[in-house]
Design a protein around this motif. Structure first.
Motif, PDB file in Angstrom:
ATOM      1  N   ILE A 132       0.884  -0.902  -0.035  1.00 20.09           N
ATOM      2  CA  ILE A 132      -0.074  -0.064  -0.129  1.00 20.09           C
ATOM      3  C   ILE A 132       0.898   1.136  -0.012  1.00 20.09           C
ATOM      4  O   ILE A 132       2.086   1.283   0.347  1.00 20.09           O
ATOM      5  CB  ILE A 132      -1.116   0.114   1.141  1.00 20.09           C
ATOM      6  CG1 ILE A 132       0.037   0.176   2.495  1.00 20.09           C
ATOM      7  CG2 ILE A 132      -1.934  -1.365   1.183  1.00 20.09           C
ATOM      8  CD1 ILE A 132      -1.052   0.406   3.734  1.00 20.09           C
ATOM      9  N   GLU A 133       0.170   2.271  -0.228  1.00 25.12           N
ATOM     10  CA  GLU A 133       0.819   3.537  -0.114  1.00 25.12           C
ATOM     11  C   GLU A 133       0.621   4.161   1.321  1.00 25.12           C
ATOM     12  O   GLU A 133      -0.337   3.901   2.004  1.00 25.12           O
ATOM     13  CB  GLU A 133       0.542   4.540  -1.153  1.00 25.12           C
ATOM     14  CG  GLU A 133       0.851   4.126  -2.449  1.00 25.12           C
ATOM     15  CD  GLU A 133       0.613   4.995  -3.819  1.00 25.12           C
ATOM     16  OE1 GLU A 133       1.022   4.798  -4.989  1.00 25.12           O
ATOM     17  OE2 GLU A 133      -0.048   6.136  -3.344  1.00 25.12           O
ATOM     18  N   LYS A 134       1.653   5.182   1.521  1.00 25.86           N
ATOM     19  CA  LYS A 134       1.576   5.531   3.015  1.00 25.86           C
ATOM     20  C   LYS A 134       0.254   6.605   2.985  1.00 25.86           C
ATOM     21  O   LYS A 134      -0.272   6.856   1.896  1.00 25.86           O
ATOM     22  CB  LYS A 134       2.760   6.742   3.347  1.00 25.86           C
ATOM     23  CG  LYS A 134       2.889   7.673   2.299  1.00 25.86           C
ATOM     24  CD  LYS A 134       4.372   8.198   2.593  1.00 25.86           C
ATOM     25  CE  LYS A 134       4.565   9.606   1.661  1.00 25.86           C
ATOM     26  NZ  LYS A 134       5.694  10.278   2.043  1.00 25.86           N
ATOM     27  N   GLN A 193      -2.718   5.421   3.414  1.00 23.51           N
ATOM     28  CA  GLN A 193      -3.833   4.422   3.273  1.00 23.51           C
ATOM     29  C   GLN A 193      -4.104   3.411   4.406  1.00 23.51           C
ATOM     30  O   GLN A 193      -3.160   3.563   5.217  1.00 23.51           O
ATOM     31  CB  GLN A 193      -3.669   3.461   1.928  1.00 23.51           C
ATOM     32  CG  GLN A 193      -3.414   4.281   0.782  1.00 23.51           C
ATOM     33  CD  GLN A 193      -3.464   3.417  -0.745  1.00 23.51           C
ATOM     34  OE1 GLN A 193      -2.662   2.222  -0.408  1.00 23.51           O
ATOM     35  NE2 GLN A 193      -4.220   3.416  -1.679  1.00 23.51           N
ATOM     36  N   LEU A 220       5.505   4.533   6.417  1.00 22.62           N
ATOM     37  CA  LEU A 220       6.607   3.831   5.904  1.00 22.62           C
ATOM     38  C   LEU A 220       7.051   2.855   6.925  1.00 22.62           C
ATOM     39  O   LEU A 220       7.528   1.713   6.762  1.00 22.62           O
ATOM     40  CB  LEU A 220       7.457   4.734   5.420  1.00 22.62           C
ATOM     41  CG  LEU A 220       7.381   5.735   4.284  1.00 22.62           C
ATOM     42  CD1 LEU A 220       8.555   6.661   3.966  1.00 22.62           C
ATOM     43  CD2 LEU A 220       6.798   4.974   3.135  1.00 22.62           C
ATOM     44  N   SER A 278       5.981  -0.876   7.508  1.00 16.97           N
ATOM     45  CA  SER A 278       6.541  -2.001   6.874  1.00 16.97           C
ATOM     46  C   SER A 278       7.048  -3.255   7.693  1.00 16.97           C
ATOM     47  O   SER A 278       8.124  -2.832   8.453  1.00 16.97           O
ATOM     48  CB  SER A 278       7.439  -1.589   5.864  1.00 16.97           C
ATOM     49  OG  SER A 278       6.921  -0.727   4.757  1.00 16.97           O
ATOM     50  N   VAL A 288       5.033  -0.723   2.694  1.00 20.91           N
ATOM     51  CA  VAL A 288       4.293   0.503   2.781  1.00 20.91           C
ATOM     52  C   VAL A 288       5.350   1.644   1.935  1.00 20.91           C
ATOM     53  O   VAL A 288       6.271   1.603   2.124  1.00 20.91           O
ATOM     54  CB  VAL A 288       4.082   1.364   3.944  1.00 20.91           C
ATOM     55  CG1 VAL A 288       3.344   2.675   3.725  1.00 20.91           C
ATOM     56  CG2 VAL A 288       3.163   0.518   4.803  1.00 20.91           C
ATOM     57  N   LEU A 289       4.701   1.933   0.774  1.00 20.71           N
ATOM     58  CA  LEU A 289       5.631   2.667  -0.072  1.00 20.71           C
ATOM     59  C   LEU A 289       5.366   4.346   0.028  1.00 20.71           C
ATOM     60  O   LEU A 289       4.175   4.734   0.342  1.00 20.71           O
ATOM     61  CB  LEU A 289       5.207   2.532  -1.692  1.00 20.71           C
ATOM     62  CG  LEU A 289       5.379   0.842  -1.888  1.00 20.71           C
ATOM     63  CD1 LEU A 289       4.760   0.553  -3.318  1.00 20.71           C
ATOM     64  CD2 LEU A 289       6.833   0.522  -1.714  1.00 20.71           C
TER      65      LEU A 289
END
Lengths: 116, 113
Positions: free
Chosen positions: A13-15, A17, A84, A87, A115-116
């Motif tokens: 997922i992206e940060k 989210q 981030l 992760s 987490v991207l």
């Protein structure tokens, strides 16, 4: 005897989210645990349930993490919003005994969160 | 307070050689001590546990550990390493039994053919 089941196995997922993890413990196990395992470290306990009540959530970042165990069986761990540093691999474990009895925690395969 | 220290994040041994993985603990009360093994992409599996009975504890897959109070140690050994022993090993301590496990940082064991 079926082991501890977890899903999904992987999640990216992206940060900022949100994400949710599910755990189904071994049948009959009253105690359920969620651990966070950051790469290169040992598992760290986030929360412990006894049936559907919380026994220990002292290390759960409550501003973004939440967990529930409805009906004392399955459990869900949620992160909202993700950062981030979240992760990690999230491990679920269950045990038959509780209190001062010495027992064994049985671990699921974990969910690897990136987490991207 | 309780904690464990695992000396050596990586250990390499030849197949058939002695395996020695070190664990030192800190606990304000008599501890319960555990060794877990984690294979790639799998959860942790209990190898053995010390519960204040015999100081020499035998576990699965030929592993054993000895509780030494004077040295605050609980080192894991196996007389002869097998290729299938390659994994990550975690020492853990608890003051209350199965609950509240505090894990060390782990030791990755590599077995060289």
């Amino acid at each position: 005897e079926a082991g501890v089941a977890q899903s999904p196995r992987y999640k990216i997922i992206e940060k900022r989210q949100s994400v949710a993890f599910w755990c189904n413990p071994i049948s009959g196990h009253a105690t359920l645990y969620w651990y966070q395992q950051i790469l290169g470290q040992g598992p760290k306990l986030l929360i412990q349930f006894q049936n559907n009540g919380v026994v220990d959530d002292s290390q759960l970042p409550k501003d973004r993490f939440s967990a529930e165990r409805l009906k004392g069986v399955d459990s869900t761990l949620k992160i909202q919003p993700a950062k981030l540093e979240d992760s990690a691999v999230y491990l679920c474990a269950s045990s038959l005994v509780s209190g001062s009895q010495v027992g064994e925690q049985f671990f699921g395969p974990g969910t690897r969160l990136t987490v991207l | 307070a309780q904690s464990v220290t695992q000396l050596g994040s990586h250990v390499s041994v030849s197949e058939g050689a002695l395996v020695l993985l070190r664990c030192n603990y800190s606990s304000s009360v008599p501890p319960y001590l555990f060794w877990y093994v984690q294979y790639p992409n799998q959860g942790l599996q209990l190898l053995l546990k010390y519960t204040s009975a015999a100081t020499l504890v035998k576990g699965i897959n030929g592993f054993e550990a000895e509780f030494k109070k004077s040295e605050t140690s609980f080192h894991l050994t196996k007389p002869s390493a097998h290729m299938s022993d390659a994994a990550e090993y975690f020492c853990a301590v608890s003051q209350t039994g199965a609950n509240n496990l505090f894990f060390g940082t782990g030791t990755r064991l590599t077995v060289i053919p």
